[in-house]
Write a protein that holds these residues in place. Structure first.
Motif, PDB file in Angstrom:
ATOM      1  N   ASN A   1       0.859  -1.452  -0.152  1.00 45.43           N
ATOM      2  CA  ASN A   1       0.240   0.446   0.135  1.00 45.43           C
ATOM      3  C   ASN A   1       1.211   1.386   0.135  1.00 45.43           C
ATOM      4  OD1 ASN A   1      -1.794  -0.741  -0.280  1.00 45.43           O
ATOM      5  ND2 ASN A   1      -2.877  -1.568   1.929  1.00 45.43           N
ATOM      6  N   GLY A   2       0.504   2.248  -0.261  1.00 46.01           N
ATOM      7  CA  GLY A   2       1.072   3.610  -0.838  1.00 46.01           C
ATOM      8  C   GLY A   2       1.519   3.898  -2.559  1.00 46.01           C
ATOM      9  N   PRO A   3       2.419   2.881  -2.894  1.00 46.11           N
ATOM     10  CA  PRO A   3       2.926   2.106  -3.212  1.00 46.11           C
ATOM     11  C   PRO A   3       4.532   2.882  -2.161  1.00 46.11           C
ATOM     12  CG  PRO A   3       3.194   2.700  -5.614  1.00 46.11           C
ATOM     13  CD  PRO A   3       2.482   3.311  -4.365  1.00 46.11           C
ATOM     14  N   THR A   4       4.834   2.243  -0.852  1.00 46.91           N
ATOM     15  CA  THR A   4       5.688   2.121   0.074  1.00 46.91           C
ATOM     16  C   THR A   4       7.375   1.174  -0.567  1.00 46.91           C
ATOM     17  OG1 THR A   4       5.508   1.130   1.867  1.00 46.91           O
ATOM     18  CG2 THR A   4       4.354   3.630   1.474  1.00 46.91           C
ATOM     19  N   ASP A   5       6.362  -0.217  -0.989  1.00 45.61           N
ATOM     20  CA  ASP A   5       7.612  -0.918  -1.192  1.00 45.61           C
ATOM     21  C   ASP A   5       7.528  -1.624  -2.641  1.00 45.61           C
ATOM     22  OD1 ASP A   5       8.890  -1.391   1.626  1.00 45.61           O
ATOM     23  OD2 ASP A   5       7.186  -0.948   2.030  1.00 45.61           O
ATOM     24  N   ALA A   6       8.270  -2.204  -3.271  1.00 47.79           N
ATOM     25  CA  ALA A   6       8.287  -2.912  -4.541  1.00 47.79           C
ATOM     26  C   ALA A   6       9.291  -4.218  -4.755  1.00 47.79           C
ATOM     27  CB  ALA A   6       9.132  -1.405  -5.427  1.00 47.79           C
ATOM     28  N   TRP A   7       8.729  -5.343  -4.636  1.00 50.44           N
ATOM     29  CA  TRP A   7       9.634  -6.489  -4.713  1.00 50.44           C
ATOM     30  C   TRP A   7       9.585  -7.087  -6.229  1.00 50.44           C
ATOM     31  CZ3 TRP A   7      11.298  -7.912   0.131  1.00 50.44           C
ATOM     32  CH2 TRP A   7      11.535  -7.648   0.891  1.00 50.44           C
ATOM     33  N   PHE A   8      10.443  -7.881  -5.775  1.00 49.12           N
ATOM     34  CA  PHE A   8      10.562  -9.471  -7.400  1.00 49.12           C
ATOM     35  C   PHE A   8      11.370 -10.135  -6.222  1.00 49.12           C
ATOM     36  CE2 PHE A   8      10.463 -12.260 -10.589  1.00 49.12           C
ATOM     37  CZ  PHE A   8       9.853 -11.897 -11.051  1.00 49.12           C
TER      38      PHE A   8
ATOM     39  N   ARG B   1       1.761   5.418 -10.071  1.00 47.70           N
ATOM     40  CA  ARG B   1       1.622   4.151 -10.984  1.00 47.70           C
ATOM     41  C   ARG B   1       3.334   3.821 -10.840  1.00 47.70           C
ATOM     42  NH1 ARG B   1       1.311   9.342 -12.796  1.00 47.70           N
ATOM     43  NH2 ARG B   1      -0.868  10.052 -14.105  1.00 47.70           N
ATOM     44  N   GLU B   2       3.907   3.336  -9.625  1.00 45.06           N
ATOM     45  CA  GLU B   2       4.781   2.176  -9.525  1.00 45.06           C
ATOM     46  C   GLU B   2       4.767   0.844  -8.497  1.00 45.06           C
ATOM     47  OE1 GLU B   2       8.000   3.111 -10.598  1.00 45.06           O
ATOM     48  OE2 GLU B   2       8.209   5.188 -10.638  1.00 45.06           O
ATOM     49  N   TYR B   3       5.255   0.153  -9.632  1.00 46.94           N
ATOM     50  CA  TYR B   3       5.075  -1.595  -8.876  1.00 46.94           C
ATOM     51  C   TYR B   3       6.384  -2.411  -9.227  1.00 46.94           C
ATOM     52  CZ  TYR B   3       0.800   0.214 -10.554  1.00 46.94           C
ATOM     53  OH  TYR B   3      -0.720   0.810 -10.639  1.00 46.94           O
ATOM     54  N   GLY B   4       5.870  -3.573  -8.175  1.00 52.27           N
ATOM     55  CA  GLY B   4       7.608  -4.007  -8.459  1.00 52.27           C
ATOM     56  C   GLY B   4       7.947  -4.809  -9.769  1.00 52.27           C
ATOM     57  N   GLY B   5       6.878  -4.578 -10.391  1.00 55.85           N
ATOM     58  CA  GLY B   5       7.355  -5.309 -11.669  1.00 55.85           C
ATOM     59  C   GLY B   5       7.679  -3.606 -12.862  1.00 55.85           C
ATOM     60  N   SER B   6       8.238  -2.474 -12.169  1.00 56.02           N
ATOM     61  CA  SER B   6       8.305  -1.368 -12.271  1.00 56.02           C
ATOM     62  C   SER B   6       9.576  -0.684 -11.811  1.00 56.02           C
ATOM     63  CB  SER B   6       7.147   0.018 -12.331  1.00 56.02           C
ATOM     64  OG  SER B   6       7.153   0.721 -11.342  1.00 56.02           O
TER      65      SER B   6
ATOM     66  N   PRO C   1      13.049  -4.525 -12.650  1.00 49.72           N
ATOM     67  CA  PRO C   1      13.696  -3.934 -13.942  1.00 49.72           C
ATOM     68  C   PRO C   1      15.841  -4.840 -13.573  1.00 49.72           C
ATOM     69  CG  PRO C   1      12.037  -2.596 -14.010  1.00 49.72           C
ATOM     70  CD  PRO C   1      11.760  -3.921 -12.986  1.00 49.72           C
ATOM     71  N   ILE C   2      15.496  -4.701 -12.086  1.00 43.63           N
ATOM     72  CA  ILE C   2      16.763  -4.919 -11.418  1.00 43.63           C
ATOM     73  C   ILE C   2      17.178  -5.958 -11.207  1.00 43.63           C
ATOM     74  CG2 ILE C   2      18.512  -4.504  -9.035  1.00 43.63           C
ATOM     75  CD1 ILE C   2      16.347  -2.369  -8.341  1.00 43.63           C
ATOM     76  N   TRP C   3      16.613  -6.737 -11.474  1.00 44.80           N
ATOM     77  CA  TRP C   3      16.245  -8.156 -10.789  1.00 44.80           C
ATOM     78  C   TRP C   3      16.987  -8.629 -12.760  1.00 44.80           C
ATOM     79  CZ3 TRP C   3      14.235 -12.587 -13.887  1.00 44.80           C
ATOM     80  CH2 TRP C   3      13.738 -13.611 -12.523  1.00 44.80           C
ATOM     81  N   ILE C   4      15.677  -8.417 -13.511  1.00 42.24           N
ATOM     82  CA  ILE C   4      15.534  -8.793 -14.746  1.00 42.24           C
ATOM     83  C   ILE C   4      18.078  -7.872 -15.092  1.00 42.24           C
ATOM     84  CG2 ILE C   4      15.699  -8.318 -17.307  1.00 42.24           C
ATOM     85  CD1 ILE C   4      12.705  -7.870 -16.560  1.00 42.24           C
ATOM     86  N   ASP C   5      18.182  -7.152 -14.934  1.00 44.65           N
ATOM     87  CA  ASP C   5      19.411  -6.856 -16.024  1.00 44.65           C
ATOM     88  C   ASP C   5      20.463  -7.468 -14.315  1.00 44.65           C
ATOM     89  OD1 ASP C   5      18.740  -4.828 -16.640  1.00 44.65           O
ATOM     90  OD2 ASP C   5      19.102  -3.345 -15.440  1.00 44.65           O
TER      91      ASP C   5
END
Length: 817
Positions: A700-707, A731-736, A740-744
């Motif tokens: 919620n917020g969102p305050t934390d984004a994960w993958f 507009r920010e999510y774990g997917g945004s 991308p960090i995980w993919i790189d």
């Protein structure tokens, strides 16, 4: 008898008396001191204080800790010219005396008589060894006699080469450097074999007064001392005139070099340091321990870059926030003012790739800036200012700037970084406020391959991988869904994605959970619900499963269940976990159902290279049966090449405990692969890995984004957020951010890892079903799809889903509106 003869006899008599007296004093001192002399034999087994050194699995230096920087070196590795420089400076009769230089002692005695105090000790190198290893630094006659007697004993017991080796490794040479190899690294950033004559002479001049002749603090005095030593080397025939002239013309090139590390891994090094301090106390810093970690140096560097690039990408799209501070630039910008301002920028210092700069002038499409070192350059429109947007709030930015003055003002102290695409061009930048973390494990063993606890250790030493407890959000849902699959649900179970209201005191009276997009899709299959991350379905699944049963179930993943909430918010990941907790749980999915424990220390060796500790991890073995403890010997070497060692003392790996049955592990793995192929993790399809699986998470917020996800036996979790729990932006999510960090990172990590799929268990079958009902498809049904089921709950011709759309067997009323 002439007066001359009389005086000569008197002089001779007095000389004899003085010699006799000196001999008596010397003899008395020897009789008094000799019983108290330490054993010189101890020098043969002396243990020099050596710092703790930490290495990657492939031998790259990650960290060094210890008050004394020392790198012991064999006398055979010391260049002959370096030895000559020390002999010229300290003891040119070293190879001819037997520990004591009488002429040097007489010179010291004459200085004492004429000045009334001890000016110099007349010490040989052997006497300095005696003092440095056995005695204090006080200047007394008793200590001096002790030093002399010890030197004589040392010369009897050791060779000249052994004495020189002890001396060159022990002496203090300033800036925490003990020994010549450490001094070469401290002052010149390279080993002694790469030093030139002038640099050798500079170091050779330090033992007399390390502070006074320090080439960094007192370059002028150090140069005088260096030149004197070069002159001595010439007069003693150690060098010729040409060498002398060349060395005399050498500028002072010394500067303070920190420990030269091969890989930037400060969060890993600090974890190891704390572990070693717990094991060995303060001796961890002095006893020459070497720690070999599980970290892969290439993957660590990849992780560093992936995280920095990720936070920069987020920071850039949210706009430029303005200068860090404002300085007044004097109207008369003299060279002295330039130097002063440059010095202030140097004091601010760079943090990672971000360098402080002062805006000197602003034109329509450019700006002139000053950096530390009095470097003046230009920020060009095309390379750093064009298309720059300004921050308004986490949800709003301005239009792109059309002139440089919209972004910069004279006197702004800003941050710039070197362009990645255009060499030698600086770009407007800023220190990101958002933070991030990444941790990657070998799924079968728990060996940590890389770990980054923040985008820059200098900015913040707080390790967000191990210390930051944050809400995992939807990143936690797979654990709840796994419990459901193991308790009667199937991937085709139909659950209603519809609004619900709970009156629950534990949740703050009335609770109205919703989905991220605010929309509801109605009845849907459990597989869809997870890869689309539907909150309402997750809550209904947990409610049907039962909170107590779910908490007891997720205990097998290694979570501290005492910290989990005993309410339905558990389904949405409302509790706090560290990234290390999360990645450890995901490793169970990645390895096919086995509980492993993360570890970073592979082995510890003492100063002699003896292994005093070796990790003994429990290894996931998919080929082993429940009771087959010997089958691990047959595992492919590729799986265990970082765990089993080729020496005779290698440990036989222990089997990890299976915590998920093969069928449940296969089913949840299949669903998590769909998160990548068709769900919230679709960006990861760029990796073109059919075995890639994982889950996003946004709170919620969102305050934390994960993958968190895995492929090829590597499991990795990434997190991004503000330390102050600020909103990331609607507009920010774990997917945004996190994905991308995980993919790189995984793009590089998976290069040499073939795809690895879980073997389909014998009791898992694939059945064509109706995607809308989850029932067996009718013959010829055009929209039918295949789904996996366990044989005991696969749909049949008479199979029908329970009439209650909220979960199998549920009769609890739920308010729908």
């Amino acid at each position: 008898m002439s007066n001359t003869t009389r005086y000569l006899r008197i002089f001779i008599g007095l000389s004899i008396l003085v010699c006799c007296g000196a001999l008596m004093i010397f003899s008395a001192a020897f009789l008094y001191i000799s019983p108290k002399l330490p054993s010189v034999e101890a020098l043969k087994d002396t243990q020099l204080q050596t710092p703790l050194r930490i290495y990657s699995a492939d031998g790259k230096l990650l960290g060094e800790f210890g008050e004394k920087r020392r790198s012991p070196i064999s006398i055979h590795e010391v260049p002959a010219l370096f030895i000559d420089a020390f002999l010229a400076a300290e003891d040119d009769h070293f190879y001819t005396h037997h520990g004591v230089d009488i002429s040097g002692l007489l010179r010291a005695a004459s200085q004492l008589i004429t000045s009334g105090s001890i000016q110099s000790g007349g010490s040989t190198i052997t006497m300095q060894v005696a003092k440095n290893y056995f005695l204090s630094q006080e200047r007394t006659f008793t200590r001096k006699f002790t030093e002399i007697f010890l030197a004589i004993e040392i010369e009897r017991a050791l060779s000249k080469g052994d004495i020189l080796e002890l001396y060159l490794n022990k002496i203090f040479l300033g800036n925490h450097a003990y020994g010549i190899e450490a001094a070469a690294q401290v002052y010149y950033g390279k080993p002694i074999k790469e030093l030139n004559l002038a640099q050798m002479a500079m170091i050779a001049g330090l033992p007399k007064a390390p502070s006074a002749y320090n080439p960094v603090a007192n370059p002028s005095r150090a140069k005088v001392r260096r030149n004197w030593i070069l002159g001595r080397m010439l007069s003693l025939g150690y060098i010729d005139a040409d060498d002398y002239k060349t060395a005399m013309l050498e500028p002072i090139s010394a500067k303070a070099y920190g420990t030269k590390l091969d890989v930037d891994a400060p969060y890993v090094s600090e974890m190891v340091r704390l572990n070693m301090l717990k094991r060995y106390g303060r001796s961890a810093y002095e006893d020459g321990y070497t720690v070999i970690t599980t970290v892969n140096s290439n993957l660590q560097e990849t992780a560093n870059k992936a995280l920095v690039d990720g936070v920069i990408e987020y920071d850039t799209r949210h706009g430029y926030r303005g200068p860090e501070r404002q300085w007044t630039i004097p109207a008369e910008f003299t060279p002295e003012k330039r130097q002063s301002l440059s010095k202030k920028l140097e004091e601010i210092g760079n943090i990672g790739p971000w360098y402080p700069a002062l805006v000197l002038s602003v034109e329509e499409k450019s700006a002139s800036i000053l950096l530390a070192g009095e470097l003046q350059t230009t920020l060009e429109w095309e390379h750093g200012l064009a298309k720059t947007i300004r921050y308004i709030s986490e949800d709003r930015v301005s239009y792109a700037a059309e002139t440089a003055s919209e972004l910069l003002s004279v006197g702004d102290v800003i941050r710039v970084k070197m362009s990645d695409t255009t060499p030698r061009h600086w770009m407007l930048s800023q220190l990101p406020k958002v933070q991030g973390a990444l941790v990657s494990l070998e799924a079968d063993s728990g060996a940590i391959l890389s770990l980054v606890g923040g985008y820059n250790y200098q900015k913040s030493a707080f390790n967000r991988v191990t210390q930051a407890e944050r809400q995992p959000g939807s990143n936690f849902k797979p654990f709840i869904y796994t419990a459901a699959l193991d308790n009667g649900f199937t991937p085709a179970s139909i659950i209603n994605d519809a609004p619900i209201v709970f009156d629950d005191d534990a949740l703050g009276n009335t609770w109205r959970p919703s989905n991220d997009n605010g929309r509801f899709n109605g009845p849907m299959r459990l597989r869809q619900a997870l890869y689309q991350s539907r909150n309402l379905v997750s809550i209904r699944v947990l409610r049907e499963l039962g909170i107590r049963r779910a908490i007891n179930y997720v205990d097998r993943f290694g979570f501290d269940t005492s910290k989990l909430p005993h309410d339905l918010s558990l389904a949405l990941g409302s509790h706090s976990l560290t990234p290390l907790d999360v990645v450890t749980g995901y490793a169970v999915f990645a390895n096919g159902g086995f509980k492993i424990s993360p570890y970073v220390i592979d082995r510890i060796m003492d100063r002699d290279g003896n292994t005093v500790y070796r990790a003994d991890p429990e290894i996931a073995c998919r080929e082993c049966g429940e009771e087959d403890t010997d089958a691990i010997d047959n595992i492919e070497a590729e799986t265990l090449d970082d765990i089993i060692y080729a020496d005779d003392n290698a440990l036989k790996p222990r089997l990890a405990k299976r915590v998920l049955s093969e069928d449940v592990a296969f089913l949840i793995d299949s669903i998590l692969q769909d998160v990548i192929t068709r769900g919230t993790g679709r960006k990861a399809r760029v990796l073109e890995r059919s075995d890639a699986a994982g889950k996003t998470g946004t709170t919620n917020g969102p305050t934390d984004a994960w993958f968190s996800g895995y492929s090829g036996g590597i499991v990795t979790s990434t997190w991004a957020g503000f330390d102050q729990n600020l909103n990331l932006g609607r507009r920010e999510y774990g997917g945004s951010i996190a994905l991308p960090i995980w993919i790189d990172y995984m793009r590089e990590a998976l290069k040499d890892h073939p795809e690895r799929h879980l073997k389909q268990p014998d009791n898992i079958i694939s059945v064509r079903i109706d995607p809308d009902t989850g029932n067996l498809a009718h013959p010829g049904q055009s929209n039918a799809i295949f789904e996996y089921f366990r044989t005991d709950n696969a749909p049949s011709e008479n199979f029908n889903q329970p009439s209650n759309p909220y979960g199998p067997g549920s009769n609890d009323p739920i308010e729908i509106f």
